[in-house]
Design a protein around this motif. Structure first.
Motif, PDB file in Angstrom:
ATOM      1  N   ASP A 208       0.884  -1.178   0.042  1.00  0.00           N
ATOM      2  CA  ASP A 208      -0.145   0.183  -0.092  1.00  0.00           C
ATOM      3  C   ASP A 208       0.738   1.088   0.182  1.00  0.00           C
ATOM      4  OD1 ASP A 208      -1.619   2.017   0.813  1.00  0.00           O
ATOM      5  OD2 ASP A 208      -2.718   1.300   2.282  1.00  0.00           O
ATOM      6  N   PRO A 209       0.784   2.094  -0.937  1.00  0.00           N
ATOM      7  CA  PRO A 209       1.582   3.239  -1.167  1.00  0.00           C
ATOM      8  C   PRO A 209       1.689   4.150   0.235  1.00  0.00           C
ATOM      9  CG  PRO A 209       0.482   3.085  -3.151  1.00  0.00           C
ATOM     10  CD  PRO A 209      -0.133   1.948  -1.991  1.00  0.00           C
ATOM     11  N   THR A 210       0.585   4.318   0.803  1.00  0.00           N
ATOM     12  CA  THR A 210       0.349   5.132   1.825  1.00  0.00           C
ATOM     13  C   THR A 210       1.328   4.600   3.407  1.00  0.00           C
ATOM     14  OG1 THR A 210      -1.332   4.081   2.895  1.00  0.00           O
ATOM     15  CG2 THR A 210      -1.804   6.011   1.564  1.00  0.00           C
ATOM     16  N   LEU A 211       1.624   3.182   3.007  1.00  0.00           N
ATOM     17  CA  LEU A 211       2.415   2.727   3.998  1.00  0.00           C
ATOM     18  C   LEU A 211       3.911   3.112   4.102  1.00  0.00           C
ATOM     19  CD1 LEU A 211       1.432  -1.020   4.381  1.00  0.00           C
ATOM     20  CD2 LEU A 211       0.728   0.970   5.775  1.00  0.00           C
ATOM     21  N   VAL A 212       4.372   3.654   2.910  1.00  0.00           N
ATOM     22  CA  VAL A 212       6.022   4.005   2.589  1.00  0.00           C
ATOM     23  C   VAL A 212       6.083   5.037   3.458  1.00  0.00           C
ATOM     24  CG1 VAL A 212       7.400   4.789   0.840  1.00  0.00           C
ATOM     25  CG2 VAL A 212       5.879   2.859   0.338  1.00  0.00           C
ATOM     26  N   ALA A 213       5.142   6.313   3.678  1.00  0.00           N
ATOM     27  CA  ALA A 213       5.510   7.192   4.323  1.00  0.00           C
ATOM     28  C   ALA A 213       5.751   7.138   5.717  1.00  0.00           C
ATOM     29  CB  ALA A 213       4.357   8.506   4.068  1.00  0.00           C
ATOM     30  N   LEU A 214       5.060   5.966   6.173  1.00  0.00           N
ATOM     31  CA  LEU A 214       4.964   5.550   7.681  1.00  0.00           C
ATOM     32  C   LEU A 214       6.325   4.710   8.054  1.00  0.00           C
ATOM     33  CD1 LEU A 214       1.066   4.660   7.987  1.00  0.00           C
ATOM     34  CD2 LEU A 214       2.281   6.705   8.668  1.00  0.00           C
ATOM     35  N   MET A 215       7.076   4.317   7.112  1.00  0.00           N
ATOM     36  CA  MET A 215       8.334   3.341   7.208  1.00  0.00           C
ATOM     37  C   MET A 215       9.304   4.159   8.027  1.00  0.00           C
ATOM     38  SD  MET A 215       8.454   0.949   4.056  1.00  0.00           S
ATOM     39  CE  MET A 215       7.590  -0.437   4.026  1.00  0.00           C
ATOM     40  N   ARG A 216       9.794   3.897   9.028  1.00  0.00           N
ATOM     41  CA  ARG A 216      10.795   4.456   9.931  1.00  0.00           C
ATOM     42  C   ARG A 216      11.523   3.665  11.068  1.00  0.00           C
ATOM     43  NH1 ARG A 216       6.943   8.508  11.277  1.00  0.00           N
ATOM     44  NH2 ARG A 216       7.736   9.713   9.471  1.00  0.00           N
ATOM     45  N   ASN A 217      12.699   3.914  11.116  1.00  0.00           N
ATOM     46  CA  ASN A 217      13.585   3.163  11.714  1.00  0.00           C
ATOM     47  C   ASN A 217      14.384   4.215  12.868  1.00  0.00           C
ATOM     48  OD1 ASN A 217      13.092   0.445  11.614  1.00  0.00           O
ATOM     49  ND2 ASN A 217      14.296   0.630   9.716  1.00  0.00           N
ATOM     50  N   GLU A 218      14.455   4.052  13.997  1.00  0.00           N
ATOM     51  CA  GLU A 218      15.376   4.784  14.811  1.00  0.00           C
ATOM     52  C   GLU A 218      16.783   4.039  14.614  1.00  0.00           C
ATOM     53  OE1 GLU A 218      16.452   8.321  16.442  1.00  0.00           O
ATOM     54  OE2 GLU A 218      14.189   7.769  16.101  1.00  0.00           O
ATOM     55  N   TYR A 219      18.104   5.001  14.363  1.00  0.00           N
ATOM     56  CA  TYR A 219      19.253   4.471  14.524  1.00  0.00           C
ATOM     57  C   TYR A 219      19.998   4.562  15.746  1.00  0.00           C
ATOM     58  CZ  TYR A 219      18.211   4.426   9.290  1.00  0.00           C
ATOM     59  OH  TYR A 219      17.585   4.285   8.027  1.00  0.00           O
ATOM     60  N   ALA A 220      20.179   3.991  16.534  1.00  0.00           N
ATOM     61  CA  ALA A 220      20.687   4.002  17.900  1.00  0.00           C
ATOM     62  C   ALA A 220      22.126   3.362  17.911  1.00  0.00           C
ATOM     63  CB  ALA A 220      19.740   3.469  18.943  1.00  0.00           C
ATOM     64  N   THR A 221      22.563   3.691  16.711  1.00  0.00           N
ATOM     65  CA  THR A 221      24.077   3.066  16.835  1.00  0.00           C
ATOM     66  C   THR A 221      25.232   4.153  17.283  1.00  0.00           C
ATOM     67  OG1 THR A 221      23.623   3.719  14.370  1.00  0.00           O
ATOM     68  CG2 THR A 221      23.966   1.509  14.869  1.00  0.00           C
ATOM     69  N   THR A 222      26.194   3.513  17.600  1.00  0.00           N
ATOM     70  CA  THR A 222      27.583   4.318  18.185  1.00  0.00           C
ATOM     71  C   THR A 222      27.852   5.149  16.990  1.00  0.00           C
ATOM     72  OG1 THR A 222      28.051   2.369  19.234  1.00  0.00           O
ATOM     73  CG2 THR A 222      29.675   4.008  19.223  1.00  0.00           C
ATOM     74  N   GLY A 223      28.350   6.459  17.372  1.00  0.00           N
ATOM     75  CA  GLY A 223      28.682   7.616  16.370  1.00  0.00           C
ATOM     76  C   GLY A 223      30.117   7.227  15.929  1.00  0.00           C
ATOM     77  N   ILE A 224      30.593   8.121  15.036  1.00  0.00           N
ATOM     78  CA  ILE A 224      31.994   8.151  14.523  1.00  0.00           C
ATOM     79  C   ILE A 224      32.317   9.493  14.911  1.00  0.00           C
ATOM     80  CG2 ILE A 224      32.210   6.232  12.828  1.00  0.00           C
ATOM     81  CD1 ILE A 224      31.301   8.430  10.656  1.00  0.00           C
ATOM     82  N   ALA A 225      33.687   9.717  15.242  1.00  0.00           N
ATOM     83  CA  ALA A 225      34.436  10.911  15.267  1.00  0.00           C
ATOM     84  C   ALA A 225      35.743  10.820  14.770  1.00  0.00           C
ATOM     85  CB  ALA A 225      34.719  11.193  16.844  1.00  0.00           C
ATOM     86  N   PRO A 226      36.276  11.873  14.320  1.00  0.00           N
ATOM     87  CA  PRO A 226      37.475  12.077  13.266  1.00  0.00           C
ATOM     88  C   PRO A 226      38.356  11.350  13.893  1.00  0.00           C
ATOM     89  CG  PRO A 226      36.525  14.119  13.381  1.00  0.00           C
ATOM     90  CD  PRO A 226      35.695  13.446  14.451  1.00  0.00           C
TER      91      PRO A 226
END
Ligand SMILES: Cc1cc2nc3c(=O)[nH]c(=O)nc-3n(C[C@H](O)[C@H](O)[C@H](O)COP(=O)(O)O)c2cc1C
Length: 222
Positions: free
Chosen positions: A9-27
Motif C-alpha cells: 500500500d503506497p500510503t505505508l511507505v511514508a510511515l516506514m521509519r527506523n530509529e538509528y541508535a548506533t554508536t557514532g563516529i568521530a574524526p
C-alpha cells in the motif's frame, strides 16, 4: 509457482521509519586515509553478513547532464581509486566516455551506514582488465561476450543463442579472451564520505576531501 504478493500500500511507505541508535563516529576514530577506512567498513559489512557488501550504486550523467544510476560491484580499491568492471558500450560506459565523472554509494542499511565517493573516472589499463577477466568463471566470461548490455533485444532467446554460440567458439578448456568492449573503470575520488546513522536523525557525516596533494577530513551536517 510462488504466490504473487500483493503490492505494498503506497500510503505505508511514508510511515516506514527506523530509529538509528548506533554508536557514532568521530574524526579520531577514522583511518588516516579514505581507502583504509573504506576497507574497515567493508570488513564490518562482510562480518555482519550483509548481502553483497561490495555492491555500490554508481551514478553517471550523459553529456546533457541527465543522470542515471545502477548497481555495480567494487572489484578493487587502493590509494589510486575504486575499480569496477562493465561493458564499455553499455549506457554507463557511453555516459562515462562522454562525461567522465561519477559517484558511488555503498548502501549498508543493516549497519545504518553508507559511504559515498565521487570523482573522475577513467578506463583501467588493458592488462588490468585482462587479469581480472581471466580470473572470472568461464560462464561469466561467455556471458560478457553474449550480452549487448543496455540494448533492446527481442527476447531471452537472443541471449541464450548468443551464449551457446560463444560456448561453441571457445569450448571447455579453451581460454576465453576478454571482449575488447569489456573492462574496468577506476573512479579517482575527490571526496569520500562516511555516514553513520544516529538517534533523532542527528547523524554523523565525515568526509575526506582532496585538497591539492593532501586530504582534509571534515564533518558535515546531517
Ligand atoms: C548486486 C548487483 C551487482 C551488479 N554488478 C554489476 C557489475 O559489476 N557490472 C555491471 O556491468 N553490471 C552490474 N550489475 C547490473 C547493473 O546494475 C546494470 O543493470 C547493468 O550494468 C546495465 O546498466 P546500464 O544500462 O546503466 O549501463 C549489477 C546488478 C546488481 C543488482
Amino acid at each position: 509457482m510462488p504466490e504473487t504478493p500483493s503490492p505494498l500500500d503506497p500510503t505505508l511507505v511514508a510511515l516506514m521509519r527506523n530509529e538509528y541508535a548506533t554508536t557514532g563516529i568521530a574524526p579520531g576514530d577514522l583511518a588516516a586515509d579514505w581507502y583504509t577506512q573504506l576497507g574497515r567498513w567493508l570488513a564490518d559489512a562482510t562480518a555482519a553478513g550483509l548481502p553483497e557488501p561490495n555492491a555500490m550504486v554508481l551514478a553517471t550523467a550523459d553529456a546533457a547532464g541527465r543522470p542515471a544510476s545502477r548497481t555495480v560491484l567494487l572489484k578493487g580499491y587502493d590509494a589510486a581509486g575504486l575499480v569496477f568492471f562493465t561493458n564499455y558500450r553499455s549506457a554507463k560506459g557511453t555516459q562515462l566516455t562522454a562525461n567522465p565523472y561519477a559517484s558511488v554509494t555503498f548502501p549498508w542499511y543493516g549497519l545504518h551506514r553508507q559511504a559515498h565517493a565521487a570523482g573522475r573516472v577513467a578506463p583501467v589499463p588493458a592488462d588490468e582488465s585482462d587479469a581480472y577477466f581471466a580470473s572470472r568463471p568461464r560462464g561469466a566470461q561467455l556471458g560478457a561476450w553474449s550480452s549487448p548490455q543496455s540494448t533492446v533485444i527481442t527476447g531471452r532467446d537472443v541471449l541464450d543463442d548468443s551464449f551457446a554460440a560463444y560456448a561453441e567458439r571457445w569450448p571447455e578448456g579453451t581460454p576465453v579472451p576478454r571482449p575488447p568492449h569489456w573492462g574496468g573503470f577506476r573512479l579517482v575520488p575527490e571526496t569520500v564520505e562516511f555516514w553513520q546513522g544516529r538517534e533523532n536523525r542527528v547523524h554523523d557525516r565525515l568526509r575526506y576531501r582532496r585538497d591539492g596533494g593532501s586530504w582534509v577530513l571534515e564533518r558535515l551536517a546531517p
